[in-house]
Design an enzyme around this catalytic site. Structure first.
Site, PDB file in Angstrom:
ATOM      1  N   TYR A  67       0.780  -1.348  -0.185  1.00 53.91           N
ATOM      2  CA  TYR A  67       0.060   0.177  -0.246  1.00 53.91           C
ATOM      3  C   TYR A  67       0.495   1.585   0.401  1.00 53.91           C
ATOM      4  O   TYR A  67       0.025   2.123  -0.514  1.00 53.91           O
ATOM      5  CB  TYR A  67      -1.095  -0.244   1.317  1.00 53.91           C
ATOM      6  CG  TYR A  67      -1.987  -1.263   0.899  1.00 53.91           C
ATOM      7  CD1 TYR A  67      -2.844  -1.202   0.032  1.00 53.91           C
ATOM      8  CD2 TYR A  67      -2.380  -2.301   1.831  1.00 53.91           C
ATOM      9  CE1 TYR A  67      -3.658  -1.986  -0.624  1.00 53.91           C
ATOM     10  CE2 TYR A  67      -2.386  -3.132   1.517  1.00 53.91           C
ATOM     11  CZ  TYR A  67      -3.614  -3.241   0.476  1.00 53.91           C
ATOM     12  OH  TYR A  67      -4.752  -4.607   0.051  1.00 53.91           O
ATOM     13  N   ALA A 103     -16.657   4.452 -18.761  1.00 52.63           N
ATOM     14  CA  ALA A 103     -17.926   5.401 -18.134  1.00 52.63           C
ATOM     15  C   ALA A 103     -17.607   6.783 -18.398  1.00 52.63           C
ATOM     16  O   ALA A 103     -18.617   7.333 -17.724  1.00 52.63           O
ATOM     17  CB  ALA A 103     -17.514   5.054 -16.641  1.00 52.63           C
ATOM     18  N   HIS A 125     -14.615   0.425   1.582  1.00 51.27           N
ATOM     19  CA  HIS A 125     -13.027  -0.078   1.089  1.00 51.27           C
ATOM     20  C   HIS A 125     -11.807   0.464   1.900  1.00 51.27           C
ATOM     21  O   HIS A 125     -11.142  -0.181   1.781  1.00 51.27           O
ATOM     22  CB  HIS A 125     -13.232  -1.337   0.117  1.00 51.27           C
ATOM     23  CG  HIS A 125     -13.772  -2.837  -0.673  1.00 51.27           C
ATOM     24  ND1 HIS A 125     -13.766  -2.705  -1.907  1.00 51.27           N
ATOM     25  CD2 HIS A 125     -14.646  -3.588   0.084  1.00 51.27           C
ATOM     26  CE1 HIS A 125     -14.403  -3.898  -1.875  1.00 51.27           C
ATOM     27  NE2 HIS A 125     -15.556  -3.483  -0.896  1.00 51.27           N
TER      28      HIS A 125
END
Ligand code: OAD
Length: 239
Positions: A57, A221, A110
């Site tokens: 991360y 999108a 999340h």
């Protein structure tokens, strides 16, 4: 699409951020093709070897700090500004592109890449810096309890009570850029439908839970969603 909706829930996944340059999880060059979920995204992995998980991360933060929202994110802002409904964004994404685009009512089920939680005292704080198992919590001053505030497999999702009530009261449910394989988010459409919502899926391609949606709009999108928003705005009783 002539009716005016009162409560809209927009569920987003990694696909909405793809046109900003962020990798999705399950594409051929996606994150889960280059890393094993079991090594970096389960709570067991974190307990076993926290620094491997922290490093994963840590390596994502600089890019996520710099990326810019795209036309799909800004179309949500426009919808929230001009469409006469309560509109919430429930995102599986840990990037903060919704916030950068000015979206309101965003729920990161999340977690968020720029947040750290202390497993000892529950303190949640923001940082874009690297974190390690050697670091100390700024609140309880204990070492070894800091964890990225990311929901790992094996952990409960965040904001679920509120999200459940949003799903039960929405009359339009929109899913953008999610493969529909990770539950419970993949099942949100079923809850919304059960309580009477109309549902739209925006994706590049057919997804595994595609039969659950009333309408499907395929394509990027950043192109398809702004058009949909224009259409909604031109058919609503605004003002
Ligand atoms: P996935 O990588 O599983 O799916 C991304 C979806 O976006 C795919 O269905 C693509 O077809 C679609 N897509 C890609 N580019 C697009 C574009 N420009 N426009 C529209 N759609 C596009 O990502 P998620 O569904 O978000 O959890 O994955 C769900 C969860 O799995 C993630 O939140 C993550 C992962 O494990 C955690 O890490 C906790």
């Amino acid at each position: 699409m002539t009716k005016t909706y009162k409560n809209i829930v927009i569920l987003t996944g990694a696909g909405i951020s793809a046109e900003s340059g962020l990798a999705t999880f399950r594409s051929s060059d996606g994150l889960w093709n280059n890393h094993r979920v079991e090594d970096v995204a389960t709570i067991e992995a974190f307990y076993r070897n926290p620094n491997v998980v922290h490093d994963f991360y840590n390596s994502m933060r600089p890019e996520m700090q710099q990326v810019k929202p795209n036309a799909a994110h800004t179309a949500i802002t426009k919808l929230q500004q001009f469409y006469p409904a309560d509109i919430s964004v429930v995102t599986q994404n840990v990037d903060i592109l919704h916030e950068k685009a000015g979206n309101k009512n965003v729920f990161h089920i999340h977690g968020q890449i720029n947040q750290i939680v202390c497993l000892n005292c529950g303190n949640v704080f923001e940082t874009w810096n690297d974190v390690s198992a050697q670091d100390v919590c700024p609140q309880c001053h204990k070492k070894g309890y800091l964890k990225p505030n990311i929901v790992f497999f094996g952990e409960n999702l965040l904001y679920m009570n509120h999200v459940d009530s949003l799903l039960q009261s929405c009359d339009l449910f929109i899913s953008i850029g999610t493969s529909g394989v990770v539950y419970p988010a993949a099942g949100f459409v079923q809850t919304a439908k059960f309580f009477g919502a109309e549902s739209y899926e925006f994706n590049m391609e057919k997804t595994s839970n595609n039969i659950l949606f009333d309408h499907h709009i395929y394509g990027p999108a950043g192109t398809t969603f702004p058009k949909f928003v224009e259409n909604l705005l031109s058919h609503s009783d605004i003002g």
